[in-house]
Design an enzyme around this catalytic site. Sequence first.
Site, PDB file in Angstrom:
ATOM      1  N   HIS A  19      15.991  41.997 -24.909  1.00  9.36           N
ATOM      2  CA  HIS A  19      14.715  41.917 -24.194  1.00  9.36           C
ATOM      3  C   HIS A  19      15.010  41.999 -22.706  1.00  9.36           C
ATOM      4  CE1 HIS A  19      10.474  39.905 -24.095  1.00  9.36           C
ATOM      5  NE2 HIS A  19      10.695  40.619 -22.989  1.00  9.36           N
ATOM      6  N   HIS A  21      13.955  44.602 -19.393  1.00 10.02           N
ATOM      7  CA  HIS A  21      13.224  45.731 -18.818  1.00 10.02           C
ATOM      8  C   HIS A  21      14.061  46.306 -17.683  1.00 10.02           C
ATOM      9  CE1 HIS A  21       9.449  44.662 -20.940  1.00 10.02           C
ATOM     10  NE2 HIS A  21       9.934  43.435 -20.824  1.00 10.02           N
ATOM     11  N   HIS A 213       6.027  42.903 -27.755  1.00  9.15           N
ATOM     12  CA  HIS A 213       5.793  41.619 -27.106  1.00  9.15           C
ATOM     13  C   HIS A 213       4.607  40.936 -27.798  1.00  9.15           C
ATOM     14  CE1 HIS A 213       8.409  43.243 -24.119  1.00  9.15           C
ATOM     15  NE2 HIS A 213       8.119  42.364 -23.171  1.00  9.15           N
ATOM     16  N   GLU A 216       3.668  35.296 -26.312  1.00 13.88           N
ATOM     17  CA  GLU A 216       4.097  34.718 -25.029  1.00 13.88           C
ATOM     18  C   GLU A 216       2.882  34.036 -24.418  1.00 13.88           C
ATOM     19  OE1 GLU A 216       5.911  36.074 -20.680  1.00 13.88           O
ATOM     20  OE2 GLU A 216       4.888  37.536 -21.926  1.00 13.88           O
ATOM     21  N   ASP A 294      14.919  39.292 -19.669  1.00 16.77           N
ATOM     22  CA  ASP A 294      13.596  39.870 -19.435  1.00 16.77           C
ATOM     23  C   ASP A 294      13.577  40.758 -18.188  1.00 16.77           C
ATOM     24  OD1 ASP A 294      10.932  40.468 -19.783  1.00 16.77           O
ATOM     25  OD2 ASP A 294      10.206  38.413 -19.615  1.00 16.77           O
ATOM     26  N   ASP A 295      13.264  40.195 -17.025  1.00 13.27           N
ATOM     27  CA  ASP A 295      13.229  40.921 -15.749  1.00 13.27           C
ATOM     28  C   ASP A 295      14.082  40.145 -14.756  1.00 13.27           C
ATOM     29  OD1 ASP A 295      10.959  43.080 -16.126  1.00 13.27           O
ATOM     30  OD2 ASP A 295      10.176  41.219 -16.974  1.00 13.27           O
TER      31      ASP A 295
END
Length: 356
Positions: A19, A21, A213, A216, A294-295
């Site tokens: 996961h 990006h 996704h 969340e 994630d980011d």
Amino acid sequence: MCKSNLHALLAALPKCEHHLHLEGCLSPSLVFQLAAKNNITLPSASEDPAYASPEALTARYQHFTNLQSFLDYYYRALDAVITQDDFEMLGWEYFSTAARDGVKHAEVFFDPQSHTARGIELDTVVAGFNAACKRAEKELGVTSKLIMCFLRHLPVQESRETMAAAVAGGYFDDEDRVITGLGLDSSEVGFRPELFEEMYAEAQKKGIRRTAHAGEEGDPTYISGALDALHAERIDHGIRLVEDPALMERVIKERIMLTVCPLSNVCLRAVENVGQVPIRKFLEAGVKFSLNSDDPAYFGGYILNNYCAVQEAFDLSVGEWKVIVQNSIEGSWCDQARKNELLSILDDCVRKHTSG
């Protein structure tokens, strides 16, 4: 660096990331560098003090109030990424840092619509990111897979067009499959997974892997919707699964892996602290999950930071870490030979730590 006596083990564990990006690896320093290279005008400091310097922008990233407040900065930064070389630089920003954190295999998201909407060809995006993937395997020994995501907040027709362009470009072809999977990201609430059933059905027919996704910000029905309508093989985030015991039993029975992102959950206020992420509940129930960043340019660091944050919050045992990493390896979309390599590294890593 965490102060746990397991830190050496955490650093050494052979990590699989599922996961991540690539666009979320656009560090403030790279934003300023690419903006200067491509003559892109960033907001002035008077318009937004965060753009006074890379350091100011980094500081601003520590104060997101929700998903949308993050996305506003996220999409503005992408205006600086234009050429194939830019995309390769962005991909390399991830791989070179992740390798230092012990990542051995990465299945990474990218968002074509964020770029095609700016007039950038899909070929430019894919070629740049694919070049970074190949370089990472050659120079760092990190294997990878590309996952093409749909932006769920945009009109569904745009996702249809993106899917059609990827098919026409041959990116899903069996012989040289550049794109391995489909994903679904961006604002969750109000954009249900069922809207994208058509594209996922086509992907399934072509043997393309599928994730989405869900759970969340959205309630557990977003998770069940992704499983039922999209035939998702993994669920990204999924932390609200604990609110539906019957659904959790289904996820366990069907061996669906969640790709959990602890620091991201804190930064976007899904939880107040890492201790509220249901790591312990998932372990005790037998829910399979991996830990991910994630980011990372926006959410407090790369994967090792997430491992350390989880250890500080839950004080996991060596055996529990072995379960987490083993599940992340077995839940990857690489071939069995690569999984066996990583499982062997894991066994060696745990043996060295316990014998030392």
